[in-house]
Design a protein around this motif. Sequence first.
Motif, PDB file in Angstrom:
ATOM      1  N   UNK A 145       3.335 114.758  66.257  1.00  0.00           N
ATOM      2  CA  UNK A 145       4.341 115.703  65.634  1.00  0.00           C
ATOM      3  C   UNK A 145       5.170 116.818  67.037  1.00  0.00           C
ATOM      4  N   UNK A 146       5.119 115.876  67.842  1.00  0.00           N
ATOM      5  CA  UNK A 146       5.791 116.004  69.175  1.00  0.00           C
ATOM      6  C   UNK A 146       4.969 117.252  69.944  1.00  0.00           C
ATOM      7  N   UNK A 147       3.757 117.385  70.134  1.00  0.00           N
ATOM      8  CA  UNK A 147       3.131 118.828  70.461  1.00  0.00           C
ATOM      9  C   UNK A 147       2.133 117.942  71.905  1.00  0.00           C
ATOM     10  N   UNK A 148       1.941 116.368  71.651  1.00  0.00           N
ATOM     11  CA  UNK A 148       1.180 116.008  72.712  1.00  0.00           C
ATOM     12  C   UNK A 148       2.487 115.154  73.478  1.00  0.00           C
ATOM     13  N   UNK A 149       2.924 115.376  74.569  1.00  0.00           N
ATOM     14  CA  UNK A 149       4.271 114.310  75.468  1.00  0.00           C
ATOM     15  C   UNK A 149       3.438 112.958  76.411  1.00  0.00           C
ATOM     16  N   UNK A 150       3.948 112.044  76.183  1.00  0.00           N
ATOM     17  CA  UNK A 150       3.626 110.373  76.353  1.00  0.00           C
ATOM     18  C   UNK A 150       2.233 110.523  75.748  1.00  0.00           C
ATOM     19  N   UNK A 151       1.668 110.815  75.133  1.00  0.00           N
ATOM     20  CA  UNK A 151       0.688 110.339  74.335  1.00  0.00           C
ATOM     21  C   UNK A 151       0.229 108.668  73.964  1.00  0.00           C
ATOM     22  N   UNK A 152      -0.814 107.828  74.775  1.00  0.00           N
ATOM     23  CA  UNK A 152      -0.796 105.979  74.950  1.00  0.00           C
ATOM     24  C   UNK A 152      -1.103 106.102  73.769  1.00  0.00           C
ATOM     25  N   UNK A 153      -0.254 105.202  73.331  1.00  0.00           N
ATOM     26  CA  UNK A 153       0.017 105.023  72.278  1.00  0.00           C
ATOM     27  C   UNK A 153       1.212 104.878  70.705  1.00  0.00           C
ATOM     28  N   UNK A 154       1.909 106.513  71.655  1.00  0.00           N
ATOM     29  CA  UNK A 154       2.635 107.294  70.482  1.00  0.00           C
ATOM     30  C   UNK A 154       4.047 107.186  71.905  1.00  0.00           C
ATOM     31  N   UNK A 155       3.859 108.280  72.533  1.00  0.00           N
ATOM     32  CA  UNK A 155       5.103 108.590  73.893  1.00  0.00           C
ATOM     33  C   UNK A 155       4.620 107.891  74.924  1.00  0.00           C
ATOM     34  N   UNK A 156       3.518 107.267  74.929  1.00  0.00           N
ATOM     35  CA  UNK A 156       3.394 106.189  76.415  1.00  0.00           C
ATOM     36  C   UNK A 156       2.814 104.409  75.997  1.00  0.00           C
ATOM     37  N   UNK A 157       2.692 104.012  76.951  1.00  0.00           N
ATOM     38  CA  UNK A 157       2.670 102.443  76.778  1.00  0.00           C
ATOM     39  C   UNK A 157       1.792 102.270  77.031  1.00  0.00           C
ATOM     40  N   UNK A 158       0.737 101.107  75.958  1.00  0.00           N
ATOM     41  CA  UNK A 158      -0.847 100.649  76.851  1.00  0.00           C
ATOM     42  C   UNK A 158      -0.284  98.850  76.449  1.00  0.00           C
ATOM     43  N   UNK A 159      -0.805  98.887  77.844  1.00  0.00           N
ATOM     44  CA  UNK A 159      -0.858  97.139  78.424  1.00  0.00           C
ATOM     45  C   UNK A 159      -1.511  96.481  78.160  1.00  0.00           C
ATOM     46  N   UNK A 160      -1.689  95.373  77.353  1.00  0.00           N
ATOM     47  CA  UNK A 160      -3.462  94.941  76.867  1.00  0.00           C
ATOM     48  C   UNK A 160      -3.609  94.468  77.965  1.00  0.00           C
ATOM     49  N   UNK A 161      -5.416  94.398  78.335  1.00  0.00           N
ATOM     50  CA  UNK A 161      -4.825  93.010  79.599  1.00  0.00           C
ATOM     51  C   UNK A 161      -5.252  92.055  79.015  1.00  0.00           C
ATOM     52  N   UNK A 162      -4.477  91.161  80.071  1.00  0.00           N
ATOM     53  CA  UNK A 162      -4.011  90.115  79.939  1.00  0.00           C
ATOM     54  C   UNK A 162      -5.766  89.128  79.842  1.00  0.00           C
ATOM     55  N   UNK A 163      -6.087  89.300  81.053  1.00  0.00           N
ATOM     56  CA  UNK A 163      -7.879  88.386  81.168  1.00  0.00           C
ATOM     57  C   UNK A 163      -9.086  89.363  81.823  1.00  0.00           C
ATOM     58  N   UNK A 164      -8.840  89.674  80.729  1.00  0.00           N
ATOM     59  CA  UNK A 164     -10.629  91.267  80.766  1.00  0.00           C
ATOM     60  C   UNK A 164     -11.484  89.883  80.723  1.00  0.00           C
ATOM     61  N   UNK A 165     -12.885  90.729  80.611  1.00  0.00           N
ATOM     62  CA  UNK A 165     -14.264  89.615  80.775  1.00  0.00           C
ATOM     63  C   UNK A 165     -14.471  89.175  79.514  1.00  0.00           C
ATOM     64  N   UNK A 166     -14.325  90.825  79.369  1.00  0.00           N
ATOM     65  CA  UNK A 166     -14.379  90.768  77.732  1.00  0.00           C
ATOM     66  C   UNK A 166     -14.045  90.993  76.725  1.00  0.00           C
ATOM     67  N   UNK A 167     -13.484  90.488  75.973  1.00  0.00           N
ATOM     68  CA  UNK A 167     -12.302  91.482  74.536  1.00  0.00           C
ATOM     69  C   UNK A 167     -13.857  91.456  73.153  1.00  0.00           C
ATOM     70  N   UNK A 168     -13.779  92.611  72.943  1.00  0.00           N
ATOM     71  CA  UNK A 168     -14.206  93.044  71.681  1.00  0.00           C
ATOM     72  C   UNK A 168     -12.658  93.528  70.231  1.00  0.00           C
ATOM     73  N   UNK A 169     -12.828  93.045  69.592  1.00  0.00           N
ATOM     74  CA  UNK A 169     -12.302  93.554  68.728  1.00  0.00           C
ATOM     75  C   UNK A 169     -12.966  94.682  67.761  1.00  0.00           C
ATOM     76  N   UNK A 170     -13.075  95.750  67.813  1.00  0.00           N
ATOM     77  CA  UNK A 170     -13.691  97.079  67.586  1.00  0.00           C
ATOM     78  C   UNK A 170     -12.778  97.364  66.510  1.00  0.00           C
ATOM     79  N   UNK A 171     -12.212  97.201  65.743  1.00  0.00           N
ATOM     80  CA  UNK A 171     -11.401  97.060  64.419  1.00  0.00           C
ATOM     81  C   UNK A 171     -12.334  96.571  63.280  1.00  0.00           C
ATOM     82  N   UNK A 172     -12.570  95.484  64.032  1.00  0.00           N
ATOM     83  CA  UNK A 172     -13.142  94.187  62.783  1.00  0.00           C
ATOM     84  C   UNK A 172     -14.803  94.497  62.813  1.00  0.00           C
ATOM     85  N   UNK A 173     -15.614  94.703  64.410  1.00  0.00           N
ATOM     86  CA  UNK A 173     -16.826  94.849  64.282  1.00  0.00           C
ATOM     87  C   UNK A 173     -17.610  95.965  64.270  1.00  0.00           C
TER      88      UNK A 173
END
Length: 195
Positions: A145-173
Amino acid sequence: MLPDYTINVKLREEMNQQKAFVVWLTGLSGAGKSTLANLLEHKLYRAGKRTYVLDGDLIRKGLNRDLSFSPSDRSENLRRVAEVAALMVDAGIIVIAAFITPLEADRSMIKQILKNCGMIEVYLDCPLSICEGRDTKGLYAKARKGLINDFTGIGSLYEPPGTPDLKISTGLKSVEESVKEIYDFIVTLDPALPR
């Protein structure tokens, strides 16, 4: 030059009967960072380990209450948290840090600060749609609604880590599966942990 104290991290680890390290959870708001941090700490506590969770909401109420959500203040927020985590590791404590940490530049800075602390970067990969569906605080709705500026994922970028030690798909698990995966991974750092 720092003073050369007689009691060091090795002696504190021996006293605590554990290896000290940092588990840094990164991911979008709603990916499960706070939930998994809480449950992981419970599991480690039941195993007799000394732990502490550093969480964004907690830190912003005290240590970093003077910081805004501007890009430079977000970086400073994370820098301070990494420095606190390093001190806690030096005290012989297992630290679980739960922060969005959206930018690769900030994650690189954190890794530099924690380079001697046994840091484990855990990327909680969860689709934005699922994170929005879990939005208990209504932050995504406010951002849409534009009430929070630069919210990560909406108005601000999230750069996924290229080589994390561990990656977990929390949307699936499930939460239980995700905690077990993190715990099983950290057992490689401290084989004395019960399986």
